[in-house]
Write a protein that holds these residues in place. Structure first.
Motif, mmCIF file in Angstrom:
data_model
loop_
_atom_site.group_PDB
_atom_site.id
_atom_site.type_symbol
_atom_site.label_atom_id
_atom_site.label_comp_id
_atom_site.label_asym_id
_atom_site.label_seq_id
_atom_site.Cartn_x
_atom_site.Cartn_y
_atom_site.Cartn_z
ATOM 1 N N LYS A 1 -26.296 109.405 -10.801
ATOM 2 C CA LYS A 1 -26.165 110.786 -10.325
ATOM 3 C C LYS A 1 -27.450 111.300 -9.696
ATOM 4 O O LYS A 1 -27.670 112.513 -9.610
ATOM 5 C CB LYS A 1 -25.757 111.713 -11.460
ATOM 6 C CG LYS A 1 -24.313 111.511 -11.872
ATOM 7 C CD LYS A 1 -23.873 112.662 -12.744
ATOM 8 C CE LYS A 1 -22.388 112.639 -12.967
ATOM 9 N NZ LYS A 1 -21.958 113.737 -13.810
ATOM 10 N N THR A 2 -28.331 110.404 -9.291
ATOM 11 C CA THR A 2 -29.588 110.853 -8.713
ATOM 12 C C THR A 2 -29.389 111.409 -7.311
ATOM 13 O O THR A 2 -30.202 112.191 -6.841
ATOM 14 C CB THR A 2 -30.594 109.703 -8.667
ATOM 15 O OG1 THR A 2 -29.901 108.525 -8.284
ATOM 16 C CG2 THR A 2 -31.224 109.484 -10.013
ATOM 17 N N GLN B 1 -29.272 115.031 -7.680
ATOM 18 C CA GLN B 1 -30.595 115.615 -7.895
ATOM 19 C C GLN B 1 -31.416 115.596 -6.599
ATOM 20 O O GLN B 1 -32.113 116.555 -6.290
ATOM 21 C CB GLN B 1 -31.326 114.863 -9.010
ATOM 22 C CG GLN B 1 -32.520 115.601 -9.581
ATOM 23 C CD GLN B 1 -32.130 116.959 -10.171
ATOM 24 O OE1 GLN B 1 -31.160 117.080 -10.901
ATOM 25 N NE2 GLN B 1 -32.878 117.984 -9.837
ATOM 26 N N GLU C 1 -27.307 105.298 -6.844
ATOM 27 C CA GLU C 1 -27.540 106.727 -6.662
ATOM 28 C C GLU C 1 -26.349 107.510 -7.205
ATOM 29 O O GLU C 1 -26.494 108.619 -7.701
ATOM 30 C CB GLU C 1 -27.737 107.068 -5.185
ATOM 31 C CG GLU C 1 -28.889 106.347 -4.529
ATOM 32 C CD GLU C 1 -30.203 107.087 -4.637
ATOM 33 O OE1 GLU C 1 -30.282 108.075 -5.390
ATOM 34 O OE2 GLU C 1 -31.157 106.670 -3.960
#
Lengths: 277, 298
Positions: free
Chosen positions: A90-91, A94, A86
């Motif tokens: 870089k989720t 988001q 994650e």
């Protein structure tokens, strides 16, 4: 709650590596039944492991939970990478922008960990029950359902260990380094124990203190079952070694692991909350 | 007017560096806002704070009427900051399904939004196989899934080729045309000039100006003039109280107005004084000139 689990399920199940590891883990859990097939037949020496009493109730609860817990490393890889990916994709950023709160984010991971532990426990229960019913010498209901505390101990052991993995994933943010850190920590606990007993205090006090170390407290929940086997006990008696160890699971051992689990989850949340992404 | 976002005295410090300094502004429904500022002026940090990924040092902000928590409010917001971030091993449909789950909206809009950004044909390709332009368009589709009250875009055309830039701008124009409030951070001035009605100008984390694009400078524009006798013209203009700075550059006189005056009356005045113009143009400063004036002079 269901929504958070679904979110995590979409993330995990569409990842081929995670899927393969999860499936292999559960296949391995089932494969403990294969131990029953171990059979040596060398002329006069006949040895069938299933006949040595390892599948006797209630001993089987102890034996199976101990052995299957060794496979937890497979899920540890999945959990560390589901957390650290994650960060590397870089989720997480988001997810938060899309409207997941930081609390929900941690909660979705914790719920996944609990689900893994719960499904594993049910798996071990079913497999052991079947193996026991086939091979056990004792089949009275009261014996079958005695010593069942090894199952909740198994569940808690997994939850505690996986929470530690989650925390490492958040702390280190890189899956390979986090797994390295996990191994390092395991060694570190032994080194600290060694140093304490050698220089600081008596070996008895060091041993007492060691039970409070996170990983040690988790493995202490289910102690090794091998010396309980009658075959091993017989050998012990013959060579005059006292093999009367205490195998039981005590409430304070549960408590130590619960406290560590809470600490790891809370620290993960604090880390996530304090960091700028 | 309905308020979408209120920001009050927001400050963010990274160690010694103050990225955002005492910033206040409000976003009203239905306008298209541009956040302008040079690189490092705090645009992304400000967006990061209101989007819950950067912690503020002091000050506060509130979404809508201020009664919902930030993460619930964000479910009614569509935002893309910096690079598009999706799960590389999942395809467009799977990624958007996940966003639907997070935003708590039904999955029925996925096809419509993918068609809007022109990705429906590639819906089953994994995200990692996409070009940067496609990734950016998927990010826009994802931000639109909930039919947001406000769309926040941070440098949406950064790093794209001219075709990609054009596609993104067309999409933004369509969305703006549907009446969605848009907050667009950019350092590309022509981009902002083309789509925005209001601007917020930042420099070193401070707010220099907030308001409509037209009234950014208290300026009345300027004249570009040419005639046979340039010296006489310049002397005359310098004596006139209506003009401020008068410059003679490359055979053209540029005279900045201090008060409103139309080209016709200037032409008439000059003709009465015996000056016949060969060239007269009245202009307003472009956004770029206004922006540079603001960011340099303050």
């Amino acid at each position: 709650m269901l929504r958070l689990l679904q979110i995590e399920f979409i993330k995990l199940w569409n990842n081929r590596a995670s899927k393969v590891l999860i499936i292999s883990y559960f296949v391995l859990l089932t494969s403990i039944a294969l131990i029953a097939a171990i059979k040596f037949d060398i002329g006069p020496v006949q040895f069938h492991l299933a006949d040595q009493g390892i599948f006797n109730f209630p001993y089987i609860w102890h034996f199976n939970t101990f052995v299957t817990a060794l496979f937890k490393l497979f899920l540890a890889i999945v959990i560390v990478s589901m957390m650290s990916n994650e960060y590397s994709n870089k989720t997480i950023k988001q997810n938060l922008i899309d409207g997941l709160s930081k609390k929900e984010f941690i909660l979705s991971k914790v719920l996944t960990v609990i689900s893994f532990a719960l499904i594993s426990t049910i798996f071990v229960f079913v497999v052991s029950m079947i193996l026991g019913l086939v091979y056990s010498d004792y089949n009275e209901v009261s014996i079958i359902f005695s010593d069942m505390e090894f199952l909740p101990a198994f569940f808690l052991k997994l939850v505690g260990f996986f929470s530690f993995c989650l925390f490492l994933g958040i702390l280190v943010k890189r899956s390979a380094f986090a797994l390295g850190f996990l191994i390092l920590w395991t060694i570190l606990e032994q080194v600290v124990f060694g140093l304490l007993g050698w220089k600081v205090m008596s070996w008895e006090s060091a041993k007492a203190l060691k039970r409070f170390f996170p990983l040690e407290s988790m493995s202490n929940l289910i102690k090794e079952p091998f010396t309980r086997l009658s075959a091993v006990q017989n050998i012990g008696e013959q060579i005059g070694e006292n093999m009367k160890f205490d195998y039981h699971v005590y409430w304070y051992e549960f408590l130590i692991v619960i406290v560590w689990t809470a600490i790891f989850i809370y620290l993960s949340y604090v880390l996530l909350k304090k960091r700028d992404l | 007017m309905e308020t979408i976002l209120t920001v009050n005295h927001l400050t963010k410090k990274f160690g010694y560096l103050t990225a955002v300094k005492d910033l206040s502004f409000t976003i009203e429904k239905g306008n298209v806002y541009g956040i302008l500022g040079p690189n490092g002026s705090g645009k992304s940090t400000t967006l990061g704070i209101i989007l819950n990924v950067v912690n503020r040092t002091s000050g506060d902000f509130s979404w809508f009427d201020g009664t919902t928590s930030t993460h619930d409010a964000l479910k009614k917001v569509g935002a893309i900051i910096e690079r598009p971030n999706f799960y590389p091993y999942m395809n467009a449909i799977q990624n958007l399904r996940l966003v639907c789950k997070i935003k708590d909206v039904p999955e029925t809009k996925i096809q419509e939004k993918l068609e809007l950004v022109g990705l429906w044909d590639r819906r089953n390709s994994k995200f990692r196989t996409y070009s940067l332009g496609m990734k950016q368009r998927l990010a826009i589709a994802s931000a639109l899934l909930n039919d947001p009250e406000i769309l926040i875009l941070d440098e949406p055309t950064n790093g794209l080729d001219p075709q990609g830039i054009h596609q993104i701008r067309e999409i933004i124009k369509i969305i703006a045309g549907q009446g969605t409030t848009i907050l667009l951070a950019s350092h590309l001035l022509d981009e902002v000039e083309k789509v925005c009605s209001h601007v917020i100008i930042l420099r070193k984390g401070e707010n220099l100006y907030t308001g409509p694009v037209d009234s950014m400078l208290a300026s009345h524009g300027f004249f570009e003039l040419r005639t046979a006798n340039m010296d006489q013209l310049q002397e005359l203009l310098e004596k006139n109280a209506s003009f401020g700075k008068v410059e003679n550059f490359n055979g053209t006189i540029t005279a900045y107005l201090k008060e409103e005056m139309d080209a016709e009356s200037l032409n008439k005045t000059l003709f009465e004084r015996g000056i016949v113009l060969s060239h007269i143009v009245k202009r307003k400063e472009s956004l770029e000139e206004q922006f540079l004036t603001l960011t340099n002079n303050n």
